[in-house]
Design a protein around this motif. Structure first.
Motif, short mmCIF file in Angstrom:
data_model
loop_
_atom_site.label_atom_id
_atom_site.label_comp_id
_atom_site.label_asym_id
_atom_site.label_seq_id
_atom_site.Cartn_x
_atom_site.Cartn_y
_atom_site.Cartn_z
N GLY A 192 -58.96 37.44 17.31
CA GLY A 192 -57.63 37.77 16.80
C GLY A 192 -57.56 39.13 16.15
O GLY A 192 -58.54 39.86 16.08
N PRO A 193 -56.41 39.49 15.63
CA PRO A 193 -56.28 40.75 14.89
C PRO A 193 -57.23 40.75 13.69
O PRO A 193 -57.41 39.74 13.02
N LEU A 271 -53.39 35.52 12.30
CA LEU A 271 -52.20 35.09 13.04
C LEU A 271 -51.63 33.81 12.45
O LEU A 271 -52.36 32.92 12.02
N SER A 283 -47.67 35.65 14.87
CA SER A 283 -47.57 37.02 14.37
C SER A 283 -48.66 37.29 13.35
O SER A 283 -49.20 36.38 12.72
N LEU A 284 -48.97 38.57 13.18
CA LEU A 284 -49.92 39.00 12.16
C LEU A 284 -49.16 39.15 10.85
O LEU A 284 -48.21 39.92 10.77
N PHE A 322 -56.42 44.98 17.10
CA PHE A 322 -55.46 43.94 17.49
C PHE A 322 -55.16 44.07 18.98
O PHE A 322 -55.27 45.16 19.56
N THR A 326 -49.12 43.14 19.51
CA THR A 326 -49.15 42.21 18.38
C THR A 326 -47.93 42.42 17.49
O THR A 326 -47.53 43.55 17.21
N SER A 347 -54.15 49.54 20.20
CA SER A 347 -55.03 48.39 19.99
C SER A 347 -55.93 48.61 18.78
O SER A 347 -56.69 47.72 18.41
#
Length: 393
Positions: A192-193, A271, A283-284, A322, A326, A347
């Protein structure tokens, strides 16, 4: 240098220990018996400050008589107005150097049991080096036998080294991010982020020595509380020691303490699917790393560096990794949810480095400019996290 990372922790007992152990002047330590009361004395002291700033940094102990280069006797300094005299001295020293040493010069008056003070001037290795003394236009460097003017070859090397220092720190952080992307980090299953915080002391590259793993393991205990996932005890790895989360803990945060004294905090599991998001996507949410960094992360790093006797200054660099597209989740002023997407071509994002002159600054003040960079990428001027709000149970 007196063995205390925190200048305000130096006491009369530490000064007496210098005498008892016959500690000699060195590349990072110098003794001065008298207070520099006039212009000529301050100019001479400015040469010492210049030499430390251009080299490894160090401590100037004012009120200490030396014999043969070794600490011999405390000579108490008397002041009519201590605060005013300290301010006048540090201001004069900064003005006598070009470029000015705006940060990295701090004075600590040590009170003595029998009256008077000893003043310790701590000079940090300067990222703006080389400096010169404006009264004689000489550049000075510190050697094992004291200060000396640089020759033309030394000046050229100093300019090159000053430029290289910042490049080395940025390259170190970029290499660390690359290894995280390649899953060569201590927690390769991290998904994930990610938010990655590096704090790199200037001494990590201005000095060549490394910390032993035993010292790293002791100091790294403070990093166990850096994130929401309370971590296991520091484990030795190739780069130093790492604090990893318990296997059953759903949060996937970790901390790496490198042999050179640099610290890496990585926050994952960022997330979240909000009930207000009608796209049913995830969402982040920046508050998932912003609050832990302010409340626990940076304080844990400061505690770790103090345990290692690593002195400021340092650079803090905040980065994000990320998937493209995102979305960032936050609440608008109208109380509605907003979920703008980061630019599709991004990214990875890294905020400009934050220079830490000392480790006593308020973490939120330090981190706000870095936090804002990710928010700027979705058109929001400043972080929307409410740092005053209590965390939900």
């Amino acid at each position: 240098m007196i063995p205390h990372a925190r200048l305000d922790a130096v006491t009369e007992a530490d000064l007496q220990a210098l005498i008892d152990h016959g500690v000699r002047e060195s590349r990072t330590l110098d003794y001065k018996r008298d207070w520099p009361a006039d212009r000529d004395a301050r100019t001479e002291l400015a040469k010492d400050v210049c030499a430390f700033a251009n080299s490894l940094g160090g401590d100037l102990v004012l009120g200490m008589r030396e014999e043969g280069g070794a600490a011999a006797e405390i000579v108490p300094l008397q002041f009519a107005n201590l605060d005013a005299d300290l301010l006048a001295l540090t201001s004069a020293l900064r003005d006598l150097l070009e470029p000015r040493v705006s940060g990295g010069l701090h004075a600590h008056p040590v009170p003595l049991a029998n009256g008077g003070h000893v003043v310790v001037l701590r000079v940090a290795p300067s990222p703006a080096a080389p400096h010169r003394v404006t009264k004689d236009n000489h550049f000075y460097a510190r050697t094992s036998v004291g200060k000396e003017p640089m020759d033309i070859h030394g000046i050229r090397h100093a300019f090159a080294a000053g430029t290289a220092l910042g490049e080395h720190i940025r390259a170190f952080c970029a290499d660390a991010l690359g290894r995280i992307e390649r899953r060569e980090n201590p927690l390769p299953q991290l998904d994930g982020p990610l938010c990655v915080c590096h704090v790199v002391p200037v001494s990590a590259f201005s000095r060549q020595d490394a910390h032993g793993v035993d010292a790293l393991a002791v100091a790294g205990n403070a990093l166990r509380q850096a994130g929401d996932a309370h971590s296991l005890r520091p484990q030795v790895n190739l780069d130093g020691v790492a604090c990893l989360p318990h296997r059953e803990n759903p949060r996937r945060d970790y901390a790496q303490l490198y042999r050179n004294g640099a610290v890496e905090l990585v926050y994952g599991d960022l997330l979240f699917r909000s009930p207000a998001d009608d796209t049913n996507g995830e969402s982040l949410f920046p508050e998932l790393y912003e609050k832990p960094l302010v409340r626990r992360g940076v304080p844990a790093i400061v505690q770790t560096l103090a345990a290692l006797d690593v002195a400021p200054p340092a650079y803090l660099m905040l980065s994000w990794l990320f998937p493209p597209g995102t979305r960032i989740g936050y609440e608008t002023d109208q109380g509605r949810g907003a979920y703008p997407a980061l630019p599709a071509h991004l990214s990875q994002l890294t905020a400009p480095p934050v220079y830490l002159e000392d480790f006593g600054a308020d973490p939120l003040t330090v981190l706000r400019p870095a936090f804002d960079v990710l928010w700027n990428a979705v058109g929001v001027a400043h972080t929307r996290t409410d740092f005053a709000a209590a965390d939900p149970d």
